[in-house]
Design an enzyme around this catalytic site. Structure first.
Site, PDB file in Angstrom:
ATOM      1  N   LYS A  95       1.209  -1.045   0.114  1.00 40.89           N
ATOM      2  CA  LYS A  95      -0.027   0.215   0.034  1.00 40.89           C
ATOM      3  C   LYS A  95       0.766   1.166   0.129  1.00 40.89           C
ATOM      4  O   LYS A  95       0.702   2.231   1.014  1.00 40.89           O
ATOM      5  CB  LYS A  95      -1.045  -0.256   0.957  1.00 40.89           C
ATOM      6  CG  LYS A  95      -2.105  -1.203   1.476  1.00 40.89           C
ATOM      7  CD  LYS A  95      -3.161  -0.894   2.468  1.00 40.89           C
ATOM      8  CE  LYS A  95      -3.924  -2.212   2.197  1.00 40.89           C
ATOM      9  NZ  LYS A  95      -3.636  -3.523   2.351  1.00 40.89           N
ATOM     10  N   ARG A  96       1.912   1.655  -0.662  1.00 35.69           N
ATOM     11  CA  ARG A  96       2.747   2.144  -1.038  1.00 35.69           C
ATOM     12  C   ARG A  96       1.957   3.799  -1.338  1.00 35.69           C
ATOM     13  O   ARG A  96       1.297   3.825  -2.411  1.00 35.69           O
ATOM     14  CB  ARG A  96       3.910   2.742  -1.858  1.00 35.69           C
ATOM     15  CG  ARG A  96       4.824   1.029  -1.089  1.00 35.69           C
ATOM     16  CD  ARG A  96       5.129   1.101   0.001  1.00 35.69           C
ATOM     17  NE  ARG A  96       6.106  -0.286   0.827  1.00 35.69           N
ATOM     18  CZ  ARG A  96       6.943   0.272   2.017  1.00 35.69           C
ATOM     19  NH1 ARG A  96       6.499   0.642   2.789  1.00 35.69           N
ATOM     20  NH2 ARG A  96       7.863  -0.647   2.069  1.00 35.69           N
TER      21      ARG A  96
END
Length: 272
Positions: A95-96
């Site tokens: 979930k960058r």
């Protein structure tokens, strides 16, 4: 072979839409693995071997490794997956969400260090935060859209120009960002009506669907809402329900995991 190609082939070869999440919690490991320095690798490899023929992908969650300073073990697990099951995609759940040179480094981490086929990313900072991942033409960027947690509605259901924000994200990714056919979306199983809306907006784009199993999402509603006309189009993720399945008499943890994975795969297939 691209991420999408590999995923499409896995849907067919394993007749499965099940994605097995790898969220190693050492406090829940079997007694014979407790305290061993390589317990994370041993546990995850055993789960992989027990469930690989039932899955269309594996999804290691990076936080479970990073919190234990076990990124090197994650590397080893990803190498094992590529060497032993090269036909199954690795989805790095990270979930960058950053821009520019920082996003480029996150892309290198996912695709060079771990050799992932796809990575989850956050669209809050706009296309700048996703573009560096799309430079890797054979890899995938899986964009958060309608997440499975209740608090996701705080932002994702805000009305923008007459429709919820998550629908704007879905349409933006489908119509503008997915120029090379590399994108997918995260849409939770806990909201089947929203899942159906996303499917209508995005055509056959792959969807990563968390929320069944421990989070309580309904399998029938999920499959009917999110499948494509071909009966595919989804990576329906289950993590804790498989990893920490309660063994029946005579089972070890791997047999219990395989049993639950088989039950889940078959339950999904009943509604395809």
């Amino acid at each position: 072979m691209t991420f999408i190609d590999k995923l499409s082939a896995a849907w067919q070869s394993n007749q499965s839409l099940l994605c097995v999440g790898l969220d190693p919690d050492i406090t829940r490991f079997p007694a014979d693995l407790q305290g061993k320095p390589d317990s994370i690798v041993a546990f995850c490899k055993a789960i992989i071997d027990a469930t690989a023929e039932l899955a269309c992908a594996f999804k290691p969650q990076i936080a479970y490794f990073a919190a234990l300073r076990a990124e090197d073990q994650l590397e080893e697990i990803c190498t094992y997956l590529r060497d032993s099951y090269p036909h199954l995609p690795i989805v790095l759940d990270a979930k960058r969400g950053d821009i520019g040179a920082t996003a480029e480094q996150y892309a290198r981490e996912a695709f060079e260090r771990y050799g992932a086929d796809a990575v989850t990313v956050n669209p809050y900072m706009g296309f700048d935060s996703v573009a560096p991942y799309l430079e890797w033409k054979d890899r995938g960027a899986i964009v958060l859209c309608r997440t499975s947690n209740p608090g996701g509605s705080d932002l994702q259901f805000l009305t923008v120009e007459g429709k919820p924000l998550y629908q704007h994200v879905a349409q933006l990714v489908a119509d503008k960002w997915n120029t090379n056919g590399q994108c997918a979306l995260v849409v939770g199983a806990t909201f089947p009506e929203e899942l159906a809306q996303v499917r209508r907006l995005t055509g056959d784009m792959p969807l990563l669907v968390p929320g069944i199993g421990a989070q309580g999402g309904d399998i029938e509603a999920t499959v009917k809402a999110g499948k494509t006309a071909a009966g595919t189009g989804m990576m329906i993720n289950s993590s804790r329900a498989i990893l920490y399945a309660k063994p029946d008499a005579g089972e070890d943890f791997t047999r219990a995991a395989r049993r639950v994975a088989l039950e889940t795969r078959d339950a999904i297939n009943r509604f395809r």
